[in-house]
Design a protein around this motif. Structure first.
Motif, PDB file in Angstrom:
ATOM      1  N   VAL A 194      27.436  34.504 -19.444  1.00  0.00           N
ATOM      2  CA  VAL A 194      26.678  35.673 -19.903  1.00  0.00           C
ATOM      3  C   VAL A 194      27.519  36.551 -20.822  1.00  0.00           C
ATOM      4  N   VAL A 195      28.753  36.793 -20.441  1.00  0.00           N
ATOM      5  CA  VAL A 195      29.629  37.647 -21.253  1.00  0.00           C
ATOM      6  C   VAL A 195      29.896  36.999 -22.616  1.00  0.00           C
TER       7      VAL A 195
ATOM      8  N   GLN B  22      18.821  34.794 -21.782  1.00  0.00           N
ATOM      9  CA  GLN B  22      19.580  34.572 -23.012  1.00  0.00           C
ATOM     10  C   GLN B  22      19.216  33.277 -23.737  1.00  0.00           C
ATOM     11  N   ASP B  23      18.837  32.217 -23.042  1.00  0.00           N
ATOM     12  CA  ASP B  23      18.466  30.986 -23.741  1.00  0.00           C
ATOM     13  C   ASP B  23      17.180  31.172 -24.537  1.00  0.00           C
ATOM     14  N   ASN B  24      16.206  31.887 -23.962  1.00  0.00           N
ATOM     15  CA  ASN B  24      14.975  32.177 -24.700  1.00  0.00           C
ATOM     16  C   ASN B  24      15.247  33.095 -25.881  1.00  0.00           C
TER      17      ASN B  24
ATOM     18  N   ASN C 118       9.997  39.554 -16.885  1.00  0.00           N
ATOM     19  CA  ASN C 118       9.459  38.668 -17.916  1.00  0.00           C
ATOM     20  C   ASN C 118      10.036  38.940 -19.303  1.00  0.00           C
ATOM     21  N   MET C 119      11.227  39.539 -19.357  1.00  0.00           N
ATOM     22  CA  MET C 119      11.878  39.704 -20.665  1.00  0.00           C
ATOM     23  C   MET C 119      12.191  38.349 -21.287  1.00  0.00           C
ATOM     24  N   GLN C 120      12.303  37.309 -20.467  1.00  0.00           N
ATOM     25  CA  GLN C 120      12.541  35.951 -20.957  1.00  0.00           C
ATOM     26  C   GLN C 120      11.467  35.550 -21.966  1.00  0.00           C
ATOM     27  N   ASN C 121      10.206  35.661 -21.585  1.00  0.00           N
ATOM     28  CA  ASN C 121       9.123  35.270 -22.481  1.00  0.00           C
ATOM     29  C   ASN C 121       8.767  36.355 -23.481  1.00  0.00           C
ATOM     30  N   ALA C 122       8.951  37.622 -23.101  1.00  0.00           N
ATOM     31  CA  ALA C 122       8.638  38.706 -24.026  1.00  0.00           C
ATOM     32  C   ALA C 122       9.551  38.665 -25.263  1.00  0.00           C
ATOM     33  N   LEU C 123      10.846  38.442 -25.053  1.00  0.00           N
ATOM     34  CA  LEU C 123      11.762  38.369 -26.192  1.00  0.00           C
ATOM     35  C   LEU C 123      11.528  37.101 -27.008  1.00  0.00           C
ATOM     36  N   LEU C 124      11.218  35.996 -26.331  1.00  0.00           N
ATOM     37  CA  LEU C 124      10.895  34.764 -27.056  1.00  0.00           C
ATOM     38  C   LEU C 124       9.686  34.977 -27.961  1.00  0.00           C
TER      39      LEU C 124
END
Length: 474
Positions: free
Chosen positions: A227-228, A175-177, A100-106
């Protein structure tokens, strides 16, 4: 000194605002009008970034449909079905593995200030390590739970595919979030368009050269390049600037992030299982050609779902610094998502058969009913998605777990029961029932508890003075 003379209307002139209290930009300011207020609402940063994410989803979906048209024309339904199931599984594992780093970073990058680079680095590291382990374990166990994939690719190739592909997919998901949280949402459409076109080009090459597993390889190679490129730019320029020019406005500790991410992560596992696990269910209950049809049906349905996803992601990024505004932001976002969603749903439901006929007779014969009902499920999804966005801003953990878990249990359970009798149409009906039941429960709860169907509970998150905020171990 005398008071300024009143205007002819007898009231002071203030800045022109929309009904959602967005201030009209100077370039469109003038006599108050419905047109000016409507323009101001859509050009406010929160909605502008949301539209950028919607545009990204639209471009990706349009090119994605072209990709699957090529797959349908260049490969057999069986080969397309096996590869679509493998890619759906890879997406599911990547979504589960990033913790859930997607939402955590957002949620936390907008308020982390100088600690943002460290926060993102730790988040990526945790996601990559977890993804590598989960991908490898899944591949090693594939002879038991995915023997069809082993029969096509072989165990060794499958281990390499998932061990490498799952971390790449996890980073791609995040990365998009991250870009949205860094207020760089306008870049996301460009990134995803390039990725989608690259994927199509690699698919054509794979078909011409007759590379085994070419469908899946085209996806993985395009993901790796995206990604790179994106993260080289983010870590080289965007994060250093963000860390140097923003302040911390909320208590951001490892413990706080873990509590938020843990609960939201549990909910996201259910959601990922519903989205990406159904192709495996279809392989088990129906057959590979039906799995290929469902991939196309869900690609089109997901394009509409992503309208709500993009708009609510932007809402989270912009409301994170003021959690008390979540209710107002949710109402404004829900209204605008419906404006964009209703026409798209009408197109897919009314044109389901001719649209699927583009892919071939098999796809229109087996997928028309599924597309109609799955597209209709995008309407209650607006309510459930906006509720989750408000819950992320306000850290309402029960909502973050309960909403996706309830939808997933209904969809997967009902699909398992009805698929042998109703085919793919039963899968579409399951999505509509699951989303509608949970959306109705949210609306009733909001009306009974708070007097407004789209109301959330009062926020419990208070801003903390920047001098006292830090990322630390609890």
């Amino acid at each position: 000194m005398a008071d300024p003379a009143p205007t002819p209307s007898g009231t002071d002139v203030g800045p022109l605002t929309t009904p959602d209290q967005d201030v009209v930009p100077p370039e469109v300011a003038g006599p108050p009008s419905r047109h000016a207020k409507g323009l101001a609402a859509w050009t406010a940063p929160v909605h502008r970034d949301g539209l950028a994410l919607v545009l990204s989803s639209g471009l990706s979906s349009a090119v994605g449909l072209g990709y699957w048209v090529l797959v349908a024309r260049l490969f057999s339904p069986t080969e397309a079905g096996i590869n679509s199931a493998a890619l759906a599984t890879l997406n599911m594992l990547g979504g589960i593995a990033h913790l859930n780093m997607q939402n955590a970073l957002l949620r936390f990058v907008p308020v982390a200030g100088p600690r943002s680079t460290r926060l993102v680095t730790l988040g990526y590291t945790a996601a990559v390590i977890s993804a590598a382990i989960i991908g490898t374990v899944f591949a090693l166990g594939a002879p038991w739970w995915a023997p069809e994939m082993v029969g096509v690719a072989g165990l060794g190739a499958l281990v390499v595919f998932f061990a490498v592909g799952t971390p790449l997919m996890a980073m791609f998901d995040v990365q998009d979030n991250l870009l949205t949280g860094l207020r760089k949402a306008m870049i996301v459409p460009v990134e995803n368009l390039v990725f989608s076109l690259l994927k199509v080009g690699l698919l054509v090459v794979a078909a011409v050269v007759a590379i085994p597993g070419g469908i899946s390889l085209s996806w993985i190679v395009a993901t790796a390049l995206a990604v790179v490129a994106v993260n080289a730019w983010v870590f080289g320029r965007v994060l250093p600037k963000h860390s140097a020019t923003t302040k911390q406005t909320e208590d951001v500790t490892v413990g706080a992030i873990a509590r938020f991410a843990g609960t939201d992560y549990a909910g996201s596992i259910f959601w990922q299982a519903a989205i990406y696990g159904l192709p495996l269910l279809i392989l088990a209950r129906l057959d590979a050609p039906e799995a290929a049809t469902y991939q196309i049906v869900w690609t089109m349905t997901m394009a509409i779902y992503l309208v709500a996803t993009g708009m609510t992601q932007s809402m989270v990024a912009h409301a994170a610094t003021d959690p008390a505004s979540a209710d107002e932001a949710r109402r404004a976002t829900t209204k605008r998502v419906l404006i964009l969603t209703v026409p798209a749903v009408a197109v897919l439901t009314l044109g389901a058969h001719p649209i699927l006929a583009i892919f071939g007779e098999h796809y229109s014969a087996t997928g028309t009913g599924a597309l109609v009902f799955a597209a209709l499920s995008a309407l209650p999804n607006v309510v459930t998605a906006s509720a989750l966005a408000a819950a992320r801003v306000q850290r309402r953990m029960r909502v973050l777990l309960g909403v996706p878990a309830s939808i997933a249990v209904i969809v997967i359970g009902m699909s398992w029961i009805v698929a042998p009798f109703w085919g793919l149409t039963g899968i579409g009906v399951s999505w509509l029932v699951g989303q509608s039941v949970v959306a109705a429960a949210l609306l009733v709860h909001g009306r009974l508890r708070h007097g407004n169907a789209l109301a959330a509970a009062p926020t419990r998150t208070a801003p903390v003075d920047a001098e006292t905020v830090r990322i630390e171990r609890p």
